[in-house]
Design an enzyme around this catalytic site. Structure first.
Site, short mmCIF file in Angstrom:
data_model
loop_
_atom_site.label_atom_id
_atom_site.label_comp_id
_atom_site.label_asym_id
_atom_site.label_seq_id
_atom_site.Cartn_x
_atom_site.Cartn_y
_atom_site.Cartn_z
N HIS A 131 0.88 -1.18 0.00
CA HIS A 131 0.00 0.00 0.00
C HIS A 131 0.91 1.23 0.00
O HIS A 131 2.03 1.18 0.53
CB HIS A 131 -0.84 -0.04 1.28
CG HIS A 131 -1.93 0.96 1.39
ND1 HIS A 131 -1.71 2.26 1.76
CD2 HIS A 131 -3.27 0.84 1.19
CE1 HIS A 131 -2.86 2.90 1.79
NE2 HIS A 131 -3.82 2.07 1.44
N ASP A 208 2.86 -4.54 8.17
CA ASP A 208 1.65 -3.76 7.94
C ASP A 208 0.46 -4.71 8.11
O ASP A 208 0.18 -5.52 7.22
CB ASP A 208 1.71 -3.16 6.53
CG ASP A 208 0.40 -2.51 6.11
OD1 ASP A 208 -0.61 -2.64 6.83
OD2 ASP A 208 0.39 -1.86 5.04
N GLN A 211 -4.74 -5.12 6.91
CA GLN A 211 -5.77 -6.03 6.39
C GLN A 211 -5.81 -7.36 7.14
O GLN A 211 -6.84 -8.02 7.14
CB GLN A 211 -5.51 -6.31 4.90
CG GLN A 211 -5.64 -5.10 3.99
CD GLN A 211 -7.07 -4.59 3.90
OE1 GLN A 211 -8.03 -5.31 4.13
NE2 GLN A 211 -7.21 -3.32 3.57
N LYS A 234 -10.82 -0.93 10.21
CA LYS A 234 -10.93 -2.13 9.37
C LYS A 234 -11.31 -3.35 10.22
O LYS A 234 -11.40 -4.47 9.73
CB LYS A 234 -9.61 -2.38 8.63
CG LYS A 234 -9.30 -1.25 7.63
CD LYS A 234 -8.12 -1.56 6.78
CE LYS A 234 -7.55 -0.33 6.09
NZ LYS A 234 -8.27 0.05 4.87
N CYS A 372 -4.67 2.35 -3.79
CA CYS A 372 -3.44 2.85 -3.14
C CYS A 372 -2.28 1.88 -3.33
O CYS A 372 -1.42 1.75 -2.44
CB CYS A 372 -3.66 3.13 -1.65
SG CYS A 372 -4.74 4.51 -1.37
C1 LIG Z 1 -2.55 -2.90 3.37
C2 LIG Z 1 -2.86 -1.53 3.90
N1 LIG Z 1 -1.89 -0.84 4.51
C3 LIG Z 1 -2.11 0.38 5.02
C4 LIG Z 1 -3.35 0.97 4.93
C5 LIG Z 1 -3.54 2.32 5.52
O1 LIG Z 1 -4.47 2.25 6.56
P1 LIG Z 1 -5.10 3.59 7.17
O2 LIG Z 1 -5.65 4.36 5.99
O3 LIG Z 1 -6.16 3.09 8.08
O4 LIG Z 1 -4.01 4.30 7.85
C6 LIG Z 1 -4.39 0.30 4.28
C7 LIG Z 1 -5.70 0.92 4.09
O5 LIG Z 1 -6.41 0.63 3.18
C8 LIG Z 1 -4.13 -1.00 3.76
O6 LIG Z 1 -5.08 -1.69 3.15
#
Ligand SMILES: Cc1ncc(COP(=O)(O)O)c(C=O)c1O
Length: 414
Positions: A131, A208, A211, A234, A372
């Site tokens: 992401h 990270d 998900q 999430k 993203c």
């Molecule tokens: C794999 C992954 N990493 C990081 C993020 C970023 O999360 P947040 O927008 O809640 O900070 C997301 C959000 O969609 C994600 O799917």
């Protein structure tokens, strides 16, 4: 149509759906079919109630007050920390730092640990399926320090090439930061193996977990990761709250992030001393209400049981995969053997955005675009995908609605 054999659901989905008020609303005159759970999940009544209870019953700033409301708010806020600690099996409560979400957690590590430990010529390894929030902070750091960003490639099914990863690791590697579950492909990465190999090379590892945390058991001690970040929204919880886990000795050695109230011990114009963990990284008034409501979300998940949730989601995923594969011209993007309930696809000669709009006209919420993960889309030579992502309340009937909606939309567009 070919139906995947139905696995007996371990949960009462109808009863669970009743706990989510939004699921009974209509969109464009049709019952809402919410398949955008990888972007954010819906909130059960217990989470909404926790927010309302705080604001109606004991709204106060925390930690510094001696009055009853402040004590109640502080106790509720800190009790989420204990619950989150158990939820990801951290050894210590001070290893749980509240953030605004995964993005802030990763940035916190990049701006503190990164600036302290990464020098010119060092290397940071990420993967091709990250992401943007696990790419850009490291790019900024590398540019500032003259370090190099290395990328683990993937195969056409969307799985990491582990031999390539091993080849990238060297004594120059300072940090490996990889996504546990890909938000665009659903791939579940072999993070334990990734962590062990990185540690053998002397590197620190950040996971990270944006998900993964909602779909699978997280045990940061068993994983032995150095940092782990996730987002409450999430996980059926509120927006604006996340957890950054870090091993205590690493967090203690790191420089401070934001300066302000709460993160200090003593302030004089000559010198400031900093607070102990976790408050050292929690400057300013935190998102009190949402942190408190996050506990209700974790309790909700624990009550159903992660294994039961995962089993149900796998059934919906397998059913959806089998149904979508029957649609002429539709290609699933992300066919990893180990996959969570995310289903991305393209349709020949059809733009994802057009599909998204036509599905929305039928009350079906999916996500379209690059999610993203632009470099990942480049890897597959596509501008984006249409993505359906499933949660504990998703049903086979909703998959049927998606399939019917897709068939109608494709007919209209071609
Ligand atoms: C794999 C992954 N990493 C990081 C993020 C970023 O999360 P947040 O927008 O809640 O900070 C997301 C959000 O969609 C994600 O799917």
């Amino acid at each position: 149509m070919i139906a995947a054999a139905q696995i007996a659901s371990p949960i009462d989905v109808a009863r669970i759906r009743q706990q989510f008020p939004i699921l009974s609303r209509m969109v464009k005159g049709k019952p809402l079919v919410y398949l955008d759970n990888a972007a954010t999940s819906q909130k059960p009544q217990v989470v909404i109630d926790a927010l309302v209870d705080y604001y109606t019953g004991y709204n106060a700033n925390i930690h510094r007050g001696i009055h009853t409301l402040a004590e109640e708010a502080t106790a509720a806020f800190e009790s989420t920390r204990d619950t989150a600690q158990r939820f990801i099996n951290a050894a210590l409560r001070e290893e749980i730092i509240f953030t605004r979400g995964t993005t802030e957690g990763i940035n916190l590590v990049a701006y503190t640990w990164g600036r302290q430990n990464v020098q010119a010529g060092d290397e940071i390894i990420i993967s091709a399926m990250e992401h943007h929030s696990n790419i850009v902070p490291w790019q900024i750091l590398c540019e500032e320090k003259g370090a190099n960003l290395k990328v683990i490639p993937i195969n056409d099914d969307g799985e990491l090439l582990m031999e390539e990863y091993e080849r990238l690791l060297s004594n120059k590697t300072k940090l490996v930061s990889v996504v546990h579950v890909s938000n665009s492909l659903g791939t579940i990465n072999p993070v334990k193996q990734i962590i062990d190999l990185a540690h053998q090379a002397g590197a620190v590892v950040m996971i990270d977990g944006a998900q993964s945390t909602v779909h699978m058991n997280i045990d940061v001690q068993a994983l032995d990761c150095d940092f782990f970040a996730c987002s409450a929204h999430k996980l059926y919880g509120p927006t604006g709250v996340g957890v950054l886990y870090g091993k205590k000795h690493i967090l203690e050695a790191m420089p401070v992030f934001m300066g302000g109230g709460e993160m200090i011990k003593e302030v004089t114009f000559a010198k400031t001393t900093y607070n102990d963990l976790p408050y050292k990284y929690e400057a300013g008034t935190p998102n009190i209400a949402d942190v408190i409501a996050f506990k209700a979300a974790i309790d909700f998940i624990n009550e159903i049981g992660k294994a039961n949730i995962a089993q149900h989601e796998q059934d919906v995923l397998q059913y959806a995969t089998a149904q979508l594969e029957q649609i002429h011209g539709l290609h699933i993007v992300g066919k990893a053997v180990e996959k969570a309930s995310v289903l991305s696809f393209t349709v020949d000669k059809v733009h994802p955005q057009d599909l998204g709009i036509l599905l929305d006209n039928r009350g079906i919420a999916v996500r379209t675009g690059h999610h993203c993960t632009q470099p990942l889309m480049d890897r597959f030579c596509i501008p984006g995908t249409t993505r359906a992502s499933f949660a504990v309340y998703s049903t086979r009937e909703e998959v049927d609605a998606l399939v019917a909606g897709l068939q109608k939309a494709i007919q209209l567009l071609l």
